[in-house]
Write a protein that holds these residues in place. Sequence first.
Motif, short mmCIF file in Angstrom:
data_model
loop_
_atom_site.label_atom_id
_atom_site.label_comp_id
_atom_site.label_asym_id
_atom_site.label_seq_id
_atom_site.Cartn_x
_atom_site.Cartn_y
_atom_site.Cartn_z
N SER A 52 63.52 73.69 66.92
CA SER A 52 62.52 74.37 67.74
C SER A 52 62.48 75.85 67.35
O SER A 52 63.50 76.54 67.39
N LEU A 53 61.26 76.32 66.98
CA LEU A 53 61.08 77.69 66.52
C LEU A 53 59.95 78.36 67.30
O LEU A 53 59.13 77.69 67.93
N HIS A 54 59.91 79.70 67.22
CA HIS A 54 58.88 80.47 67.90
C HIS A 54 57.80 80.86 66.89
O HIS A 54 58.04 80.95 65.69
N LEU A 55 56.60 81.10 67.42
CA LEU A 55 55.47 81.50 66.59
C LEU A 55 55.83 82.74 65.77
O LEU A 55 56.45 83.68 66.26
N ASP A 56 55.48 82.68 64.48
CA ASP A 56 55.69 83.77 63.52
C ASP A 56 57.15 83.96 63.13
O ASP A 56 57.50 84.98 62.51
N GLU A 57 58.03 83.01 63.47
CA GLU A 57 59.43 83.09 63.03
C GLU A 57 59.57 82.66 61.58
O GLU A 57 58.66 82.07 60.99
N MET A 58 60.78 82.91 61.00
CA MET A 58 61.11 82.50 59.64
C MET A 58 62.41 81.68 59.68
O MET A 58 63.30 81.94 60.49
N GLU A 149 65.06 62.81 57.21
CA GLU A 149 63.93 63.40 57.95
C GLU A 149 64.42 64.36 59.03
O GLU A 149 65.51 64.18 59.58
N PHE A 150 63.57 65.36 59.30
CA PHE A 150 63.83 66.30 60.40
C PHE A 150 62.48 66.74 60.96
O PHE A 150 61.43 66.61 60.30
N PHE A 151 62.47 67.29 62.18
CA PHE A 151 61.23 67.64 62.88
C PHE A 151 61.27 69.12 63.28
O PHE A 151 62.27 69.59 63.83
N ILE A 152 60.16 69.84 62.98
CA ILE A 152 60.02 71.27 63.35
C ILE A 152 58.93 71.38 64.41
O ILE A 152 57.81 70.88 64.23
N GLU A 153 59.26 72.02 65.50
CA GLU A 153 58.29 72.28 66.56
C GLU A 153 58.15 73.79 66.74
O GLU A 153 59.13 74.49 67.00
N VAL A 154 56.89 74.29 66.59
CA VAL A 154 56.60 75.72 66.72
C VAL A 154 55.99 75.96 68.10
O VAL A 154 54.95 75.39 68.44
N ASN A 155 56.64 76.80 68.90
CA ASN A 155 56.17 77.13 70.25
C ASN A 155 55.72 78.58 70.30
O ASN A 155 56.18 79.43 69.51
N GLY A 156 54.81 78.89 71.24
CA GLY A 156 54.37 80.26 71.38
C GLY A 156 53.27 80.39 72.42
O GLY A 156 52.77 79.40 72.95
N PRO A 157 52.84 81.65 72.70
CA PRO A 157 51.81 81.91 73.71
C PRO A 157 50.43 81.53 73.17
O PRO A 157 50.26 81.31 71.97
N PRO A 158 49.42 81.50 74.02
CA PRO A 158 48.07 81.17 73.57
C PRO A 158 47.53 82.21 72.58
O PRO A 158 47.72 83.42 72.76
#
Length: 786
Positions: A52-58, A149-158
């Motif tokens: 789980s990552l945040h918007l605009d992260e690296m 396999e692995f899964f990336i989920e990008v979370n962030g504000p609208p």
Amino acid sequence: SIVCQQCHPESTCYKGVNGTFCLCPPTKSGTYCEKQIYSSKDNFLIPNGNISLHLDEMIIITGNNAAIASYVNSSYWTTSNGVHISKCGKDRDNHIIYPDNGMCSYTVSFQDGSKLDKLFLSRLKFENTGKYTYNSVISIYNNSVFQHEFFIEVNGPPINMRIIPKTSVQDYLRLNANENVTLTCVADAKPEPTLKWECINENGQILSDSGNITFNSISIRNTGNCRCIATNVYGTLRKNISIVVADKAEPVTNIDINHITNTSFRIQFKPGYAGRTKHIHYQIRYTTIDSRKCSIGEKLNYTHSYNCFTNNCILDNMLPGSHVVVSIRTITDYGISRDSQLTCVVLKDKPKNPTFSVLSGEDSVTVKWEQIESEPEFSYKIRYKMVTDTEWTDVAVDIKKRQYVIYHLTANVWYQFRIQAINVYGAPSRPQMKAISSTLQEFNLTWYPITYNGGYSIEFVKYSVEYIHSLPYIPISLPPSLHCALCQRIKNIRHTNIVIPNLQPETLYYYRIVAWNLRAYNYSQWYQERTKNLPSPPEDIQLRLSDNDNATISWSTSQSSDKILYYNVSIKSYDDVLYESKIVKQANYVILHKLKKFILYQFYIVAIDKFGASKATPIQYFILGLNQTVTQIPQVNSTQSSVTLPRRVPLGLILAIASGSLLLIIALLYLFYKRNHVTISEPQLVPDDLPLSNKIGLMDMVMSQGSRNLDEPENLNNQISTNSLDSEGEGDDITNTTITPEEHTRTVSFVSQYHEEDIITTSSNEQSDDNNEPLRFKLDLNNFSD
């Protein structure tokens, strides 16, 4: 054979003493080689599982297959749709180039021969959410692919909020009246945001708890502002939008008529809602009707209209005592509104004739009159004349009382009297322009005299002129009664003509005339006029050269110029200092005669009208004999004063060289003569008794400049310069001798072979001024002996 069939196809079957058995390959084990030694578990990741990552992260993900590295043929990364992720680039020093926005893969090698695979992801977006796979190709398994396999989920504000339908202009949506419209709001966010609408317009506040809001049969009152709000756990995003309904304005209300006079009234009203329009004005329509028909609600044919740009206007120039019906319409970019409620106005009438009586005395008359009922404050004017006269005499004006005595009348003579009542509503009639003429910086205005002065005599009216230069917000349809704060004014004009000075050339001005008396004032309409400008230079200049000594210059008149009085063509050769002018009237060409061949000429043209001269045209050059014009001035050699011409030497050049050589010889001879015959000696006096016959040409000139002991050593610092005039000068050759005196007295003797009658002696003992003005004299040098 049955036993061998149970062995794995990659194994080898052997028959031994104790029976048959399977020889397994390196990747298999078990009785019949049925078990795999290696699996995808030998291919693992750091970090592992769901990320789980945040918007605009690296993030950098490491793939490790060290357990089976010796059997790995290749490895690579793929996205959820199976697309291979490309390799990262490298610079010239073989360093990895990481992208600012995106993803790429690379491999890190160590000294012991081991390797690690890396996946680099930068500035993650919501669309980067998904399944990713680390792939290793195993050669000993027939190039089978081990996948982790692995899964990336990008979370962030609208982010990236959009309004549907799309606005034609940013944050501005124009809608047509009577439409049904649904606005939809969409935004990108993880987790999904909750959406809602807030709208404020003339109908109040409208709310919606979803991403959609609907307007049915929209009207101008739906014009307003709406806001979409998107919210999740990471933040909130808002987007404002302006809604403009292209609909007619609502009718004006609350019409109030006040300041009623006998010729005008003021009308004020509450504007109807007009939405958001760039241009708005009010059309006041009115007509004069029979007093018995001044009823509200009757449909009428309007005879007059007046454009007003505020909700407070004055209508004037009407007939006293008339009945006027008024209606107002609002005009915007989107059409004309419905008519307002009709309003009836009764203008004040002229005062009734007062009833008066006259009591006569010996040489006087007393005039008395009655007060007029139900009228405001009055003033009265008395006029009289003899019965036999034709002209009336005004004996009093602005009388407040109801009795007046007229003295110094003639006995036994019949007189006639008149009394005029004047009320407070006496505005003059509207001035009208008669003629205007303009120059560069002046207007000459003439207007018609007013025909009515509100009950006052015409001679008591005064005029003013208001004017202002062109401004973007001043249309020609300005209401005449609008106060002009920026206007310049000329006041207290008693006549009907005025000159407006000090204007800007070629500038558009608006102006109007104001007539006023003691009670009120009235405006003319706005007029416009542009000041004149200097003429434009001639255009399309053509040069036609002939084989002889002629050249023709032609041109055309600029379309922006008024009537041209004449043209001034100025021409000179390149070596001349002054131009020669050719005046051309009623023609657009000039023929130049007696030009010299192979000489560079230059010319320019100026147009002149009654206001002045235009700018000069660019200087043009030509050479007669070469039959061509020269676009730019020829380059002149720094050691010569002539331009490079053809090899053929013209006669003029030969004559010039000969003249210069002759002048040089004369100058050398004169210097030789001066060296051998002119002496400057110590001061000495010539005896008076010395006979002139014993002397051959003697001239003494004494210059006195202060006192000095004559016994001091002589210092000959006097400068003597001699310049001969040009041979073209009139009369004899002239020599200018300049002597710069010092601050002492000197005597200079010139002894030469002169005739006796040619001797000139000049002496001066005056103190010189600060300017050291030289003493100049003329000698007759025609009698040189050699």
